[in-house]
Scaffold this active site. Structure first.
Site, PDB file in Angstrom:
ATOM      1  N   ASP A  91      22.610  -3.416  16.624  1.00 44.90           N
ATOM      2  CA  ASP A  91      23.046  -3.938  15.342  1.00 44.90           C
ATOM      3  C   ASP A  91      24.556  -4.172  15.415  1.00 44.90           C
ATOM      4  OD1 ASP A  91      23.448  -4.503  12.734  1.00 44.90           O
ATOM      5  OD2 ASP A  91      22.702  -2.593  11.963  1.00 44.90           O
ATOM      6  N   SER A  92      25.032  -5.205  14.731  1.00 42.54           N
ATOM      7  CA  SER A  92      26.436  -5.592  14.907  1.00 42.54           C
ATOM      8  C   SER A  92      27.424  -4.694  14.178  1.00 42.54           C
ATOM      9  CB  SER A  92      26.638  -7.013  14.428  1.00 42.54           C
ATOM     10  OG  SER A  92      26.442  -7.068  13.029  1.00 42.54           O
ATOM     11  N   GLY A  93      26.946  -3.966  13.192  1.00 41.08           N
ATOM     12  CA  GLY A  93      27.848  -3.070  12.484  1.00 41.08           C
ATOM     13  C   GLY A  93      28.134  -3.448  11.045  1.00 41.08           C
ATOM     14  N   GLY A  94      27.726  -4.638  10.628  1.00 45.25           N
ATOM     15  CA  GLY A  94      28.021  -5.067   9.258  1.00 45.25           C
ATOM     16  C   GLY A  94      27.517  -4.085   8.218  1.00 45.25           C
ATOM     17  N   PHE A  95      26.288  -3.623   8.390  1.00 44.30           N
ATOM     18  CA  PHE A  95      25.703  -2.722   7.404  1.00 44.30           C
ATOM     19  C   PHE A  95      26.367  -1.348   7.431  1.00 44.30           C
ATOM     20  CE2 PHE A  95      22.584   0.509   6.142  1.00 44.30           C
ATOM     21  CZ  PHE A  95      22.340   0.091   4.849  1.00 44.30           C
ATOM     22  N   GLY A 151      20.947  -7.594   4.191  1.00 47.58           N
ATOM     23  CA  GLY A 151      21.332  -7.513   2.785  1.00 47.58           C
ATOM     24  C   GLY A 151      20.209  -7.111   1.860  1.00 47.58           C
ATOM     25  N   ASP A 190      13.066  -2.289  11.887  1.00 51.20           N
ATOM     26  CA  ASP A 190      13.668  -1.017  12.276  1.00 51.20           C
ATOM     27  C   ASP A 190      13.868  -0.233  10.998  1.00 51.20           C
ATOM     28  OD1 ASP A 190      16.183  -2.712  11.507  1.00 51.20           O
ATOM     29  OD2 ASP A 190      16.855  -0.633  11.520  1.00 51.20           O
ATOM     30  N   CYS A 226      -5.630  10.820  14.023  1.00 50.17           N
ATOM     31  CA  CYS A 226      -4.435  10.537  14.816  1.00 50.17           C
ATOM     32  C   CYS A 226      -4.549  11.283  16.144  1.00 50.17           C
ATOM     33  CB  CYS A 226      -3.168  10.971  14.074  1.00 50.17           C
ATOM     34  SG  CYS A 226      -1.670  10.719  15.058  1.00 50.17           S
ATOM     35  N   CYS A 280      -2.053  11.745  18.317  1.00 48.24           N
ATOM     36  CA  CYS A 280      -0.753  12.144  18.868  1.00 48.24           C
ATOM     37  C   CYS A 280      -0.758  13.619  19.269  1.00 48.24           C
ATOM     38  CB  CYS A 280       0.371  11.847  17.868  1.00 48.24           C
ATOM     39  SG  CYS A 280       0.651  13.141  16.640  1.00 48.24           S
ATOM     40  N   CYS A 284      -0.896  16.144  16.359  1.00 41.63           N
ATOM     41  CA  CYS A 284      -2.191  16.263  15.685  1.00 41.63           C
ATOM     42  C   CYS A 284      -3.252  16.907  16.569  1.00 41.63           C
ATOM     43  CB  CYS A 284      -2.656  14.897  15.191  1.00 41.63           C
ATOM     44  SG  CYS A 284      -1.670  14.310  13.792  1.00 41.63           S
ATOM     45  N   HIS A 315       4.671  12.527  15.445  1.00 39.15           N
ATOM     46  CA  HIS A 315       3.547  12.022  14.653  1.00 39.15           C
ATOM     47  C   HIS A 315       3.927  10.756  13.877  1.00 39.15           C
ATOM     48  CE1 HIS A 315       0.235  11.559  11.973  1.00 39.15           C
ATOM     49  NE2 HIS A 315       1.112  11.498  10.993  1.00 39.15           N
TER      50      HIS A 315
HETATM   51 ZN   LIG Z   1      -0.408  12.553  14.697  1.00 41.37          ZN
END
Ligand SMILES: [Zn+2]
Length: 341
Positions: free
Chosen positions: A60-64, A186, A236, A274, A276, A279, A305
Site C-alpha cells: 500500500d502506498s501510505g495514503g490511508f 476512500g 485486504d 472447518c 483448520c 478446529c 481459523h
Molecule cells: Zn477452523
C-alpha cells in the site's frame, strides 16, 4: 490478502500462512519506510528476503496510513508532509518517492500515492483532494515507466469520497493511464453502510473489466460477498487477524465471541465443518480457557481459523462464479452469515 502491515501476519509465521493457501500478502509502505527504513530493506535484497515470504507482496502506498496515523499531515501539490507516529520526525512522501520505495522493496504490486480524504470532507476540499490524486497518478505513472521495472505491477487508485460525480471523474481520468489494475480507496472511513455500498458498486462499474479491481481495506465477510458481486477481485482487511486477537472467530453462522461464559463447557470446534488446525485440535472450551488465561496460543488459533475461514469464503465464491451461480451462492451465504452461533 492477509495484512502483514509491518512485515508479519500477526500471530502467525509464513509457513502457516502458506499452508492456509495464501499466496499473496499486503505490506504497508508507510510503516516499512519509517521502520526499519528503506536502506535496511534494500540492503537485505528486498522485502521478500527481508521478511522471509516466498509468495507475492502488494504494498500500500501510505495514503490511508498518513490519514489515519499521523498526528499532522500537510498535502501540497508536490507531496505530503507528515509527522511520523513513531518518532515525531517530519517525513515527506511524493508520488515519485513512493514508487522508488516500492521498487526498492521489489513489491510485486505497487500502489500509487493518493490523497485519502477523511469523512466527511466538504465538496470543495474533496474536489481539490481528487485533483491532486489525479495529478499524482500521472506523475507516478511517468516515474514508474522511467524506472522500467522488471515484472512488477502498479495499480492506480480511485478517490472522490461519497460524490458520484467525483468518482465518475476519477475513473474517467485515471483508467486511461493504463495501470495494471485499479483500486478503490476512500471507503470504510466512517460512512454509513448504505453510502459504502452505493459508492463501492458505482466505482466497480466505472473500472475496466479486463483489469483486476481491488477495494482497499474491505472487509467483513458480508461486505466481501456483496463486493464480489459488484465485480471486485481483490481484498485486504485487518478484521480476521485483529478480531482474532480480540477473541472473535468468524463462522458460517456469523461471529462467535470466545469470551462468552457459556463457552467454558462447549466442547464443539469453533466452526463445525472447518478443517483448520484450530478446529481439528481444539474445542471452544479450550480456546475460551486459553483466551481467559492470556495464553498467546489463543491469538494464534483464532487467527489461523479466521484466515482459513476467509480463504474458504474466497474459494467458494470463485467456484460459484465458475459455475455461473454466484447470485444464488451469495444469497445463501449472506443468509447464513446473518445467523447466530
Ligand atoms: Zn477452523
Amino acid at each position: 490478502m492477509p495484512c502483514a502491515t509491518a512485515g508479519a501476519v500477526k500471530a502467525l509465521d509464513f509457513a502457516e500462512v502458506a499452508t492456509l493457501g495464501y499466496r499473496h500478502i499486503l505490506c504497508n509502505t508507510y510503516h516499512l519506510a519509517l521502520r526499519p527504513g528503506l536502506d535496511v530493506i534494500r540492503a537485505a535484497g528486498g522485502l521478500h528476503k527481508f521478511i522471509g515470504w516466498g509468495g507475492s507482496i502488494l504494498t500500500d502506498s501510505g495514503g490511508f496510513q498518513i490519514l489515519s496515523l499521523s498526528p499532522l499531515r500537510r498535502v501540497t501539490e508536490h507531496g505530503v508532509k507528515f509527522r511520523s507516529h513513531i518518532d515525531g520526525d517530519m517525513v515527506e512522501f511524493t508520488p515519485e518517492s513512493v514508487v522508488d520505495s516500492q521498487l526498492a522493496f521489489d513489491s510485486d504490486i505497487a500502489m500509487v500515492l493518493d490523497v485519502c480524504s477523511p469523512y466527511p470532507t466538504p465538496p470543495k476540499k474533496l474536489r481539490r483532494d481528487l485533483d491532486i490524486t489525479v495529478a499524482w497518478a500521472h506523475r507516478a505513472r511517468e516515474h514508474w515507466d522511467s524506472r522500467s521495472p522488471d515484472g512488477n505491477l502498479i495499480f492506480g487508485i480511485l478517490q472522490g469520497g461519497m460524490s458520484e460525480g467525483l468518482r465518475r471523474r476519477a475513473a474517467h481520468e485515471i483508467a486511461p493511464l493504463g495501470f495494471d489494475g485499479y483500486a478503490v480507496g476512500g471507503l470504510s472511513v466512517g460512512e454509513s453502510r448504505d453510502e459504502f455500498h452505493r459508492v463501492a458498486e458505482l466505482s466497480a462499474s466505472l473500472l475496466p473489466e479486463d483489469k483486476p479491481r481491488y477495494i482497499m481495506g474491505v472487509g467483513m465477510p458480508e461486505d466481501i460477498v456483496r463486493c464480489i458481486g459488484y465485480g471486485y477481485d481483490m481484498f485486504d482487511c485487518v478484521a480476521p487477524t485483529r478480531m482474532a486477537r480480540n477473541g472473535v472467530a468468524f463462522t458460517r453462522r456469523g461471529q462467535l465471541s470466545i469470551r462468552k461464559a457459556d463457552l467454558a463447557t462447549d466442547f464443539a470446534p469453533l466452526d463445525e465443518g472447518c478443517a483448520c488446525f484450530a478446529c481439528k485440535s481444539h474445542t471452544r472450551a479450550c480456546i475460551h480457557h486459553l483466551y481467559k488465561s492470556h495464553e498467546i496460543l489463543s491469538a494464534k488459533l483464532l487467527t489461523l481459523h479466521n484466515l482459513a475461514f476467509y480463504k474458504r469464503l474466497m474459494t467458494d465464491a470463485a467456484a460459484a462464479i465458475e459455475a455461473g451461480r454466484y447470485g444464488d451462492w451469495a444469497g445463501e451465504t449472506l443468509a447464513e452469515l446473518g445467523g447466530s452461533t
